[in-house]
Write an enzyme that holds these catalytic residues in place. Structure first.
Site, PDB file in Angstrom:
ATOM      1  N   GLU A  35      -0.469   2.038   8.039  1.00 48.31           N
ATOM      2  CA  GLU A  35      -0.815   1.626   6.672  1.00 48.31           C
ATOM      3  C   GLU A  35      -2.298   1.769   6.392  1.00 48.31           C
ATOM      4  OE1 GLU A  35       0.604  -2.359   6.014  1.00 48.31           O
ATOM      5  OE2 GLU A  35       2.666  -1.714   5.629  1.00 48.31           O
TER       6      GLU A  35
ATOM      7  N   GLU B 188       8.947   1.002   7.361  1.00 43.12           N
ATOM      8  CA  GLU B 188       8.764  -0.454   7.425  1.00 43.12           C
ATOM      9  C   GLU B 188       9.103  -1.049   6.067  1.00 43.12           C
ATOM     10  OE1 GLU B 188       5.001  -1.860   9.175  1.00 43.12           O
ATOM     11  OE2 GLU B 188       5.002  -3.437   7.657  1.00 43.12           O
TER      12      GLU B 188
END
Ligand code: MG
Length: 335
Positions: free
Chosen positions: A162, A251
């Site tokens: 991320e 995710e």
């Protein structure tokens, strides 16, 4: 588990015999994955949609590394019929790859080896928020795994979990990705590589407007947390798909973006409908026992995988039902 049919062979006019068959594992069923247009496809070029869990950060001393073992992977295959699992290997921060490389590599290998034995796909995730600060470490990491496992069809490289909101796609993330991809491709010419996107892997639209070109089997990371992210993020994802890039939800959470809060079933169902419609693959955060809403396991659950539903949290039970019911295919490999 779906009922397995017995293949029957006609012997002459009146006699037939029916033989028990082996269920294929997920990897036997789908084989080497690839990207075709905006979809991830199997060896027959048919779209693949896989559902499974993500492990929590592997960092030594954070409490989730104990779940990086074969017993846990076996449980997930055998009890959830999951064809995929994600290993979230902590890059930076205390106890991660930068300070504890041997321990984290051993955890990743334990999960990859177990997933391979079970015929499962495994996402090898460089779990970082600042990967551009140490690309050489990411390159060494992925080259190690590409050398060791790159000839297998089941390894999926996720090279940047991320990137943050102020980490620019065009000038920072994309150049980092191209450098790491080149290093992987020098060893492994074909396995899927999943590229993180700006704003905690939400700005897939920016990647779609300026994609990585000239390299096969590249897809992009889309993350969501159902309690926080709603229709606006799905519109962004639809835009990216319509522009022609492939997405993988490596995710997602049933709860809020901070990993805590209540399970939002209404929003989760809207996301699952979107994922199903677009035949995406997805991994739920997180197979861990930390006291927060996203955790699948109750605090203090042993790491032996000998679990009953009583060991699962509200989110864990919900996600188990989602994963177990995602496909009609029996991935057990059992007779
Ligand atoms: Mg390969």
């Amino acid at each position: 588990m779906p009922t397995k049919s017995l293949p029957c062979v006609l012997l002459g006019t009146a006699l037939s015999i029916c033989l028990p068959t082996l269920a294929d594992t997920a990897v036997e069923h789908y084989g080497q994955l690839a990207v075709k247009g905006n979809q991830i496809v199997d060896r027959q070029a048919q779209p693949v949609s896989l559902a499974g869990p993500s492990l929590f950060w592997s960092n030594t001393g954070w409490g989730a590394d104990k779940y990086y073992n074969a017993e846990v992977v076996n449980y997930i295959q055998e009890q959830w019929n999951a064809p995929i699992i994600r290993a979230a290997i902590g890059a930076g921060k205390n106890g991660g790859m930068l300070t504890h490389p041997e321990e984290n590599i051993a955890k990743a290998e334990a999960v990859i080896d177990a997933a391979t034995d079970q015929g499962m796909y495994v996402i090898l995730d460089w779990h970082a928020h600042h990967a551009e600060d140490h690309p050489k470490d990411a390159i060494a990491f992925f080259q190690h795994f590409a050398r060791k496992y790159g000839a297998q069809p089941n390894i999926i490289y996720e090279i940047y979990n991320e990137p943050l909101a102020d980490t620019d796609w065009a000038s920072v993330i994309k150049p980092y990705a191209e450098e790491v991809i080149a290093a992987i491709r020098a060893i492994d010419p074909d396995n899927l590589i999943i590229v993180g996107t700006q704003t905690w892997s939400q700005d897939v639209d920016k990647a779609a407007d300026d994609p990585i070109t000239g390299i096969d089997n590249i897809a992009y990371t889309l993350h969501f947390y159902a309690g926080t992210h709603k229709a606006e993020l799905r519109q962004k994802a639809q835009y990216a798909l319509d522009k022609g890039i492939a997405l993988m939800v490596t995710e997602w959470g049933t709860v809020d973006a901070n990993g805590d809060g209540a399970v939002d079933r209404q929003s989760t169902q809207k996301w699952l409908d979107f994922i199903k419609r677009n035949q995406l693959s997805h991994a739920n955060w997180a197979l861990n026992d930390k006291i927060e809403g996203a955790s699948m396991l109750k605090n203090g659950t042993a790491a032996d995988g000998a679990w009953s539903d009583d060991d699962l949290t509200e989110s864990g039970l919900y996600v188990k039902s989602i994963v177990k019911n995602w496909s009609d295919i029996d991935y057990s490999g059992d007779e």
